[in-house]
Design an enzyme around this catalytic site. Structure first.
Site, short mmCIF file in Angstrom:
data_model
loop_
_atom_site.label_atom_id
_atom_site.label_comp_id
_atom_site.label_asym_id
_atom_site.label_seq_id
_atom_site.Cartn_x
_atom_site.Cartn_y
_atom_site.Cartn_z
N ASP A 199 0.82 -1.21 0.00
CA ASP A 199 0.00 0.00 0.00
C ASP A 199 0.86 1.26 0.00
OD1 ASP A 199 -2.28 -1.55 0.03
OD2 ASP A 199 -2.45 -1.56 2.20
N ARG A 306 10.32 -2.44 12.24
CA ARG A 306 10.26 -2.87 10.85
C ARG A 306 11.06 -4.15 10.61
NH1 ARG A 306 7.74 0.82 7.58
NH2 ARG A 306 8.38 -0.41 5.77
N GLU A 506 0.67 5.28 6.13
CA GLU A 506 1.67 6.33 6.31
C GLU A 506 1.26 7.19 7.50
OE1 GLU A 506 4.43 6.59 4.43
OE2 GLU A 506 3.83 4.83 3.27
#
Length: 543
Positions: A199, A306, A506
């Site tokens: 995305d 991450r 985001e």
């Protein structure tokens, strides 16, 4: 398909069995002249729409098909005759909205007849005006499990080559590489853009396409009330990320081959895009989820982990659930009073959705009215105001479905009706909130709870009780007085007065925002989610 006059009709062999093969403007059909005993399940007639034929190639019995890089499975032929063959590659539907490329080889008695069939099929394919011929492809090599380039090279590139699509491939090297390229490059020669990644990669491409369109039209994106110009270039999504929510919600599956085939056949699905502003400053565009509170906190924490890959979202979501942080503020929204449907509808948005089609007609009418300055200003309409403490504030432009939540955050949200679904989760116990979250996965109504509210809206504003920009002194005093206590007690809300916004994966750090939805601003190489039924996929197989 049978109602159209035949363009070509012949008796051909398929797997050493005689078939009557008919080509019309709408489809290719072949019917067995020697039905099996007992008849095969599904009958002995097979049809493929011309719109779903990928390619046609003349093939040789004794040669390797260089484009597919493998041997063609050809019927055995006698020494008395030499058969001339051609192969048709077409879409085949599978379970759970998956598509794959199937091939059928037809054998002709002479070269002239074979050439006639190949030419007739190619002429029909040339009439498919919506099919792209030149594409620019952006690959994110770092997204998801870092398999973007491998997925494209092994699953997508061979199909594009088969369909005679010319591509320019760019492997991105940094954040916003694709966006910056699209803002400056010459795009006239391209029929579309392909995003290979998750995305986040799609968001980059989308911002580049929309930004370029507005720049060309001299439209100021910083104006919250400004009308944006629709984008001509379609975007295709090859899923290779962690969640791939946008692909799943518009196609019904996170499968690279399925998405590639939707691109090849030239599908076109309009989608709404929301613009997010802060104090007359443009921040981001959103097409799926804009979430504050729970989803914002989850994303913010996941960025620190991450290294965990896709599992970081589960880990950070669990932490956000345990923290159980509430945020106080004022919500203002403009109800969608002139659109069909409701967020509590039982019927979801599907391919050929009549509600989205009606919104498209209304959009054209409003554009004409705007030209004559007879359109009523949105500022003259009645805004609604809600104050309170919220665990989550979510705006959904689409269902936000994904494999873990097959129906999504808002199952009845539409792709192209010019609205957003505003979902408010008020302060409640952890057990109650857990009940709400579980209902996203088991199909039960997640809105049928006393602490959950849902509205269909066109515009939205949020002002937190304590703004980061205006109340920095208050936050500093709070941290000094209660910092140690809050570190020892994670559920304390004295330090974290505001959350962040999760905008399509985001982070937006500004808590006070203004959001406006732009109806059908963007188009994807998709057709919406097809209804699964026995009639949906005709058995094209030839055993």
């Amino acid at each position: 398909m049978d109602e159209c006059p035949a363009l070509l009709l012949s008796h051909l062999l398929v797997n050493n069995r005689p078939f009557q093969v008919t080509l019309t403007k709408t489809g290719l059909c072949w019917r067995s002249l020697q039905p099996r005993k007992p008849p095969a399940t599904g009958g002995e007639k097979h049809c493929v729409p011309v719109a779903e034929i990928i390619a046609v190639r003349e093939t040789d019995v004794d040669e390797i098909n260089k484009e597919c890089r493998r041997w063609q499975k050809m019927p055995s032929v006698s020494s008395e005759s030499i058969l001339h063959t051609f192969t048709v590659y077409h879409v085949q539907r599978s379970k759970e909205h998956h598509w794959w490329c199937r091939e059928v080889t037809f054998c002709c008695s002479d070269q002239q007849l074979c050439n006639q069939w190949v030419q007739a099929l190619e002429e029909q394919l040339d009439l498919q005006a919506m099919r792209p011929k030149n594409l620019i492809v952006f690959i994110n090599p770092f997204g998801g499990k870092r398999l973007g380039k491998q997925i494209y090279d092994e699953n997508v590139a061979p199909l594009f080559q088969l369909a005679c699509i010319t591509t320019e491939v760019i492997v991105t090297e940094r954040a916003n590489h694709a966006r910056d390229y699209l803002l400056e490059a010459d795009l006239e020669k391209y029929d579309g853009i392909v995003s290979v990644g998750g995305d986040g990669m799609f968001s980059e491409v989308m911002h580049g396409v929309i930004g370029r369109t507005q720049n060309n039209a001299c439209i100021n994106q910083n104006h919250p009330d400004g009308e944006l110009g629709p984008c001509d270039l379609r975007i295709g999504i090859i899923p290779a990320g962690s969640t791939d929510c946008i692909c799943y919600a518009t196609v019904g599956a996170n499968d690279p081959v399925t998405s590639a085939l939707h691109i090849i056949v030239g599908d076109s699905q309009p989608i709404d895009v929301s613009s997010v502003h802060h104090k007359n400053m443009f921040l981001k565009y959103s097409v799926s989820l804009l979430g504050y509170g729970f989803y914002g906190d989850t994303l913010l924490d996941s960025e620190k982990n991450r290294w965990m890959g896709p599992s970081r979202y589960d880990f950070s979501g669990f932490k956000a659930f345990l923290t159980h942080q509430c945020y106080e503020g004022t919500i203002s929204y403009l109800p969608a009073t002139d659109t069909l449907g409701s967020p509590r509808d039982q019927r979801p948005c599907t391919a050929g959705c009549p509600i989205c089609q009606n919104s498209g007609e209304q959009l054209k009418a409003s554009q004409k009215a705007r030209e004559f300055k007879i359109l009523k200003s949105e500022e003259q309409k009645q805004w609604k105001v809600i104050k309170g403490k919220f665990l989550a504030i979510n705006l959904a432009n689409m269902s936000c479905a994904c494999p873990k939540s097959p129906k999504g955050l808002s199952p009845a949200a539409h792709l192209a009706d010019g609205t957003m679904d505003l979902i408010l989760v008020r302060k409640c116990s952890r057990f109650s909130f857990l009940k709400h979250l579980i209902r996203h996965t088991n199909g039960n109504d997640q809105f049928d709870l006393a602490f959950v509210e849902v509205y269909r809206v066109k515009r939205f504003k949020f002002v937190p009780k304590y703004s980061d920009e205006e109340d920095g002194d208050i936050q500093e005093v709070s941290k000094n007085l209660f910092g140690q206590f809050c570190r020892d007690h994670p559920t304390c809300s004295s330090v974290q007065l505001t959350s962040s916004w999760n905008c399509d994966g985001e982070i937006i750090e500004h808590a006070p925002i203004e959001v406006r939805v732009h109806c059908q601003l963007l188009r994807l190489f998709a057709r919406g989610i097809e209804m699964l039924s026995s009639e949906n996929g005709i058995d094209n197989s030839v055993d």
